[in-house]
Design an enzyme around this catalytic site. Sequence first.
Site, PDB file in Angstrom:
ATOM      1  N   HIS A 199     103.728-119.543 -45.925  1.00 56.33           N
ATOM      2  CA  HIS A 199     102.840-119.947 -47.033  1.00 56.33           C
ATOM      3  C   HIS A 199     103.315-121.209 -47.763  1.00 56.33           C
ATOM      4  CE1 HIS A 199      99.559-118.027 -49.637  1.00 56.33           C
ATOM      5  NE2 HIS A 199      99.623-119.293 -49.949  1.00 56.33           N
ATOM      6  N   ASP A 220      90.467-117.639 -42.754  1.00 54.83           N
ATOM      7  CA  ASP A 220      91.815-117.855 -43.298  1.00 54.83           C
ATOM      8  C   ASP A 220      92.113-116.815 -44.377  1.00 54.83           C
ATOM      9  OD1 ASP A 220      94.265-119.583 -43.680  1.00 54.83           O
ATOM     10  OD2 ASP A 220      93.458-119.625 -45.717  1.00 54.83           O
ATOM     11  N   LYS A 254      99.228-115.539 -43.428  1.00 59.23           N
ATOM     12  CA  LYS A 254     100.456-116.236 -43.848  1.00 59.23           C
ATOM     13  C   LYS A 254     101.485-115.263 -44.392  1.00 59.23           C
ATOM     14  CE  LYS A 254      97.233-119.692 -45.580  1.00 59.23           C
ATOM     15  NZ  LYS A 254      96.158-118.910 -46.194  1.00 59.23           N
ATOM     16  N   TYR A 268      96.811-112.867 -50.654  1.00 60.43           N
ATOM     17  CA  TYR A 268      95.421-112.704 -51.123  1.00 60.43           C
ATOM     18  C   TYR A 268      95.061-111.221 -51.248  1.00 60.43           C
ATOM     19  CZ  TYR A 268      95.122-117.551 -49.387  1.00 60.43           C
ATOM     20  OH  TYR A 268      95.346-118.874 -49.117  1.00 60.43           O
TER      21      TYR A 268
HETATM   22  P1  NAP Z   1      87.411-124.401 -52.329  1.00 59.94           P
HETATM   23  O1  NAP Z   1      86.984-124.027 -50.957  1.00 59.94           O
HETATM   24  O2  NAP Z   1      87.835-125.791 -52.586  1.00 59.94           O
HETATM   25  O3  NAP Z   1      86.263-124.088 -53.378  1.00 59.94           O
HETATM   26  C1  NAP Z   1      85.731-122.817 -53.515  1.00 59.94           C
HETATM   27  C2  NAP Z   1      84.769-122.861 -54.708  1.00 59.94           C
HETATM   28  O4  NAP Z   1      83.658-123.689 -54.371  1.00 59.94           O
HETATM   29  C3  NAP Z   1      84.233-121.506 -55.053  1.00 59.94           C
HETATM   30  O5  NAP Z   1      84.110-121.434 -56.452  1.00 59.94           O
HETATM   31  C4  NAP Z   1      82.849-121.483 -54.380  1.00 59.94           C
HETATM   32  O6  NAP Z   1      81.962-120.689 -55.131  1.00 59.94           O
HETATM   33  C5  NAP Z   1      82.453-122.934 -54.436  1.00 59.94           C
HETATM   34  N1  NAP Z   1      81.627-123.353 -53.307  1.00 59.94           N
HETATM   35  C6  NAP Z   1      81.852-123.137 -51.984  1.00 59.94           C
HETATM   36  N2  NAP Z   1      80.890-123.702 -51.246  1.00 59.94           N
HETATM   37  C7  NAP Z   1      80.047-124.291 -52.101  1.00 59.94           C
HETATM   38  C8  NAP Z   1      78.849-125.031 -51.925  1.00 59.94           C
HETATM   39  N3  NAP Z   1      78.357-125.277 -50.726  1.00 59.94           N
HETATM   40  N4  NAP Z   1      78.206-125.494 -53.041  1.00 59.94           N
HETATM   41  C9  NAP Z   1      78.702-125.237 -54.273  1.00 59.94           C
HETATM   42  N5  NAP Z   1      79.824-124.546 -54.500  1.00 59.94           N
HETATM   43  C10 NAP Z   1      80.499-124.071 -53.420  1.00 59.94           C
HETATM   44  O7  NAP Z   1      88.561-123.409 -52.857  1.00 59.94           O
HETATM   45  P2  NAP Z   1      89.276-122.153 -52.213  1.00 59.94           P
HETATM   46  O8  NAP Z   1      88.349-121.177 -51.635  1.00 59.94           O
HETATM   47  O9  NAP Z   1      90.235-121.644 -53.192  1.00 59.94           O
HETATM   48  O10 NAP Z   1      90.120-122.834 -51.033  1.00 59.94           O
HETATM   49  C11 NAP Z   1      89.734-122.736 -49.690  1.00 59.94           C
HETATM   50  C12 NAP Z   1      90.671-121.834 -48.928  1.00 59.94           C
HETATM   51  O11 NAP Z   1      91.932-122.466 -48.734  1.00 59.94           O
HETATM   52  C13 NAP Z   1      91.045-120.540 -49.664  1.00 59.94           C
HETATM   53  O12 NAP Z   1      89.986-119.607 -49.660  1.00 59.94           O
HETATM   54  C14 NAP Z   1      92.255-120.129 -48.900  1.00 59.94           C
HETATM   55  O13 NAP Z   1      91.883-119.493 -47.690  1.00 59.94           O
HETATM   56  C15 NAP Z   1      92.934-121.474 -48.634  1.00 59.94           C
HETATM   57  N6  NAP Z   1      94.026-121.792 -49.598  1.00 59.94           N
HETATM   58  C16 NAP Z   1      95.286-121.925 -49.124  1.00 59.94           C
HETATM   59  C17 NAP Z   1      96.328-122.241 -49.984  1.00 59.94           C
HETATM   60  C18 NAP Z   1      97.712-122.398 -49.461  1.00 59.94           C
HETATM   61  O14 NAP Z   1      98.649-122.566 -50.238  1.00 59.94           O
HETATM   62  N7  NAP Z   1      97.910-122.383 -48.168  1.00 59.94           N
HETATM   63  C19 NAP Z   1      96.083-122.425 -51.349  1.00 59.94           C
HETATM   64  C20 NAP Z   1      94.791-122.289 -51.814  1.00 59.94           C
HETATM   65  C21 NAP Z   1      93.759-121.988 -50.936  1.00 59.94           C
HETATM   66  P3  NAP Z   1      80.922-119.662 -54.441  1.00 59.94           P
HETATM   67  O15 NAP Z   1      81.693-118.431 -54.054  1.00 59.94           O
HETATM   68  O16 NAP Z   1      79.932-119.437 -55.541  1.00 59.94           O
HETATM   69  O17 NAP Z   1      80.305-120.350 -53.260  1.00 59.94           O
END
Ligand code: NAP
Length: 275
Positions: free
Chosen positions: A114, A53, A83, A58
């Site tokens: 988005h 994604d 997006k 980004y």
């Molecule tokens: P997330 O997946 O909820 O959390 C990511 C955080 O968790 C990072 O700090 C990561 O650090 C840590 N993490 C990941 N796996 C882990 C594990 N197994 N154990 C411990 N810590 C872990 O947040 P996100 O990446 O921001 O959100 C996910 C995706 O959703 C985004 O990357 C993006 O593609 C999408 N998104 C979309 C929107 C939208 O409006 N459509 C908004 C926000 C996000 P490490 O790197 O150290 O693992």
Amino acid sequence: MENDISFNLQTKTVRLNSGYDMPIVGIGTYSLTGATCVNSVSTALQNGYRLIDTAYMYHNEREVGEGIKKSGVPREEIFVITKLYPSQFNDAEKSINEALEKLDIDYIDLMLLHHPGANDVKAYKEMEKAVREGKIRSIGLSNWYIKELESFLPQITIMPALVQNEIHPYYQENEVVPYIQSKGIVVQAWYPLGGRGHQKELLNDKVLKEIAQNHNKSVAQVILRWDIQKEVVVIPGSSNPAHIKENIDIFDFELTAEEMQKIASLERNEKHDWY
Ligand code: NAP
């Protein structure tokens, strides 16, 4: 009858209403840039991921494309979501072509708007045109809720294949998820681990820790498995190879109905971001 969007746990995919199969676990790339993004994407692909994604906002579509090439995994095995940002809605055709140029992967598997904004219907119609032209295979929305969907859907032709919204144990969208799914639209969770800055609290939640211990799994794996059992696709973000491997290793255990209920009771209606 609406199309069947139940998850296939053998192939780890779901069939979208567009007819294409999409993996149910992927990697999110928000806040991953430069070499970190290239390496996260290639590490994920080398460890069995087939869903990525990204988004215009980004600033890493080019690096996502590079990570795909670096992985050595054939393009046709990979499913890429990107997006359009509201600032692009007025000239979506140009923005779709730019995304294709940056990603350099011949076609986009799924493109989302988005979040709602001026000219969103116009931009969606441009995505519909790009589907007819073979530039995009499936189209959908992000950050659309019940009210927004009710006014949007009557204005468009191709039903969205997917809606990507914030979903985690502290913000569960318990009304929105079944509403979207009842229309044959797949739901995908952003911030599945609560999002950067919030993930520590979720990963240390007492209830989740106890459930994780029962299964000899991590809290992250329990949260992602909870989503899968609710037929919500997950795209956790990570640049840590150990976490990347851990986050897709969620198919060798099952949460009981009681454990699912315990996680349901953690709901706080606590939104961590707008988009
Ligand atoms: P997330 O997946 O909820 O959390 C990511 C955080 O968790 C990072 O700090 C990561 O650090 C840590 N993490 C990941 N796996 C882990 C594990 N197994 N154990 C411990 N810590 C872990 O947040 P996100 O990446 O921001 O959100 C996910 C995706 O959703 C985004 O990357 C993006 O593609 C999408 N998104 C979309 C929107 C939208 O409006 N459509 C908004 C926000 C996000 P490490 O790197 O150290 O693992």
